[in-house]
Each structure stands twice: as C-alpha cells, then as structure tokens.
Write a protein that holds these residues in place. Structure first.
Motif, short mmCIF file in Angstrom:
data_model
loop_
_atom_site.label_atom_id
_atom_site.label_comp_id
_atom_site.label_asym_id
_atom_site.label_seq_id
_atom_site.Cartn_x
_atom_site.Cartn_y
_atom_site.Cartn_z
N GLN A 1 51.73 -24.13 -7.79
CA GLN A 1 51.32 -24.49 -6.20
C GLN A 1 52.89 -24.58 -5.12
N ASN A 2 52.51 -23.01 -5.18
CA ASN A 2 53.75 -22.43 -4.60
C ASN A 2 53.57 -22.36 -2.60
N ILE A 3 53.42 -23.76 -2.09
CA ILE A 3 53.26 -23.95 -0.82
C ILE A 3 52.62 -23.05 0.41
N ILE A 4 52.69 -21.62 0.57
CA ILE A 4 52.31 -20.84 1.60
C ILE A 4 52.10 -19.94 0.78
N HIS A 5 51.00 -19.32 1.55
CA HIS A 5 50.44 -17.69 1.13
C HIS A 5 50.52 -17.17 2.47
N GLY A 6 51.10 -15.44 1.97
CA GLY A 6 51.00 -14.96 3.66
C GLY A 6 50.55 -12.97 2.56
N SER B 1 58.44 -9.22 6.03
CA SER B 1 59.10 -9.64 6.41
C SER B 1 59.00 -11.11 6.04
N MET B 2 57.87 -11.01 5.80
CA MET B 2 57.41 -12.49 5.92
C MET B 2 57.21 -13.48 4.10
N ARG B 3 56.57 -12.06 3.30
CA ARG B 3 57.14 -11.90 2.12
C ARG B 3 58.42 -12.48 1.36
N LEU B 4 59.49 -11.71 2.22
CA LEU B 4 60.62 -12.21 1.85
C LEU B 4 61.28 -13.27 2.28
N VAL C 1 49.29 -15.35 7.61
CA VAL C 1 49.95 -17.17 6.89
C VAL C 1 49.47 -18.69 6.95
N MET C 2 49.69 -19.15 5.42
CA MET C 2 49.17 -20.55 5.74
C MET C 2 49.86 -21.38 4.85
N VAL C 3 50.42 -22.77 5.12
CA VAL C 3 50.40 -23.71 4.54
C VAL C 3 49.41 -24.16 3.22
N LYS C 4 49.48 -23.92 2.52
CA LYS C 4 48.53 -24.81 1.41
C LYS C 4 48.87 -26.12 1.28
N PRO C 5 47.50 -26.72 0.98
CA PRO C 5 47.13 -27.94 0.37
C PRO C 5 48.63 -29.20 0.06
N ASP C 6 48.98 -28.19 -1.15
CA ASP C 6 50.23 -28.75 -1.64
C ASP C 6 51.70 -29.21 -0.47
N GLY C 7 51.83 -28.10 0.30
CA GLY C 7 52.83 -27.81 1.43
C GLY C 7 52.43 -28.99 2.77
N PRO D 1 57.50 -19.80 -8.19
CA PRO D 1 58.77 -20.25 -7.04
C PRO D 1 60.23 -20.65 -7.80
N THR D 2 59.62 -20.39 -9.48
CA THR D 2 61.33 -20.40 -10.16
C THR D 2 61.55 -18.85 -10.56
N GLU D 3 60.71 -18.13 -10.21
CA GLU D 3 61.92 -16.77 -9.63
C GLU D 3 62.19 -17.02 -8.71
N ALA D 4 61.26 -17.08 -7.12
CA ALA D 4 61.95 -17.01 -5.97
C ALA D 4 63.89 -17.76 -5.47
N GLU D 5 64.07 -16.47 -4.95
CA GLU D 5 65.79 -16.23 -5.06
C GLU D 5 65.39 -17.75 -3.82
#
Ligand code: DAT
Ligand code: MG
Length: 148
Positions: free
Chosen positions: A111-116, A83-86, A6-12, A93-97
């Motif tokens: 700029q979706n703040i996280i990688h998994g 589970s991390m993907r969920l 998991v990675m918090v991206k530069p924007d996060g 992010p416009t489609e993320a629940e």
C-alpha cells in the motif's frame, strides 16, 4: 521533453492524499499533461504490471490496484522519469527516505500510494496504455521559462 506516467493508487485516493501528491509534483515544477480518474480493469491491471506476472504478490497486486478508483497522470519535465522516482522514494515505504512521498505518507510495500514509471521504455508503454494521444495536452505556462 521527457514525460512519465504517474498514478495515485487506490489507497492514496481513499486516504485523501490526491491533492497532497499532486501538490508535491506541481511544486517541483513539472507540468501536468494528462489526468484521468478511473477504475482499472483486470485486463489493464495485468498489462500494466505484466513484468510482475510471475511474482508471488501478483494476484494481490491485481486485486489491490483494481479495488477502487485511481488518478492516472502524465507529467512532463527535464529528467522527470528518474526524478519522479526520487520524489516517490523507495518501493518499500519502510526504506523510503523522509521527504519522499512514500517516506512521508506510506507504511507498507503493498500500500505504497503512488506509481511512477521506472525507465523511458516503461514510461512510453504505460502512457500509451492509459492515454490516447489526444488526451495529452500541449499548452504553455507563464512559468515554463523559469523552469525549463
Ligand atoms: P515500484 O512501484 O516502486 O516500481 P515494483 O515495480 O517493484 O515497484 O513493484 C510494483 C508494485 O508491486 C509495488 O509498488 C508494490 C508491489 N510490490 C512490490 N514488491 C512487493 C512485495 N514484496 N510484496 C508485496 N507487494 C509488492
Ligand atoms: Mg515498477
């Protein structure tokens, strides 16, 4: 036990969301196995995102992911990869629940703040790209018997 990268991206990091993101993963019950605050080199960025090398957004993706420090982590737990993907929510992010990290905290796909990691193969590949074996820590938590 399953592990994922998991990675918090530069924007996060820039938006001071490191604590919030880790809080959500910790609260779920997953175990932190490794963590590193770092700036990703061009070479590592290319390797990490090699599956997207032919995409139109590849160049922008590389400059974004190398634009500032990230928090790279290994998390462990039952079914943690899927589970991390969920927990993260959809890539865009416009489609993320609502209730997901991207759904609650991000707006734009680039700029979706996280990688998994998205599969067991990807998890293994990405963990070994970012971490050496000795950086992944084995330890017991008192709460482990309530979670796993
Ligand atoms: P994910 O990060 O959910 O695994 P991915 O592997 O398909 O998504 O893409 C990697 C990253 O590339 C993604 O987090 C953000 C960026 N990206 C994906 N699709 C994009 C697009 N259409 N335009 C710009 N950036 C995009
Ligand atoms: Mg991906």
């Amino acid at each position: 036990m399953e592990q994922t990268f998991v990675m918090v991206k530069p924007d996060g990091v820039q938006r001071s969301l490191v604590g919030e993101i880790i809080r959500r993963i910790e609260s779920k019950g997953y175990k932190l196995k490794a963590i590193k605050f770092m700036i990703i080199s061009q070479e590592l960025a290319r390797e990490h995102y090699v599956e997207h090398v032919d995409k139109a957004f590849f160049k922008d993706l590389l400059s974004f992911i190398t634009s500032g420090p990230v928090v790279a982590m290994v998390w462990e737990g039952e079914g943690v990869i899927a589970s991390m993907r969920l927990l993260m929510g959809k890539t865009n992010p416009t489609e993320a629940e609502p209730g997901t990290i991207r759904g609650d905290l991000a707006v734009k796909v680039d700029q979706n703040i996280i990688h998994g990691s998205d599969s067991p193969e990807a998890a293994q590949r990405e963990i070994s790209l970012f971490f050496q074996e000795r950086e992944i820590i084995d330890y017991n938590r008192a709460i482990d018997r309530w979670i796993s």
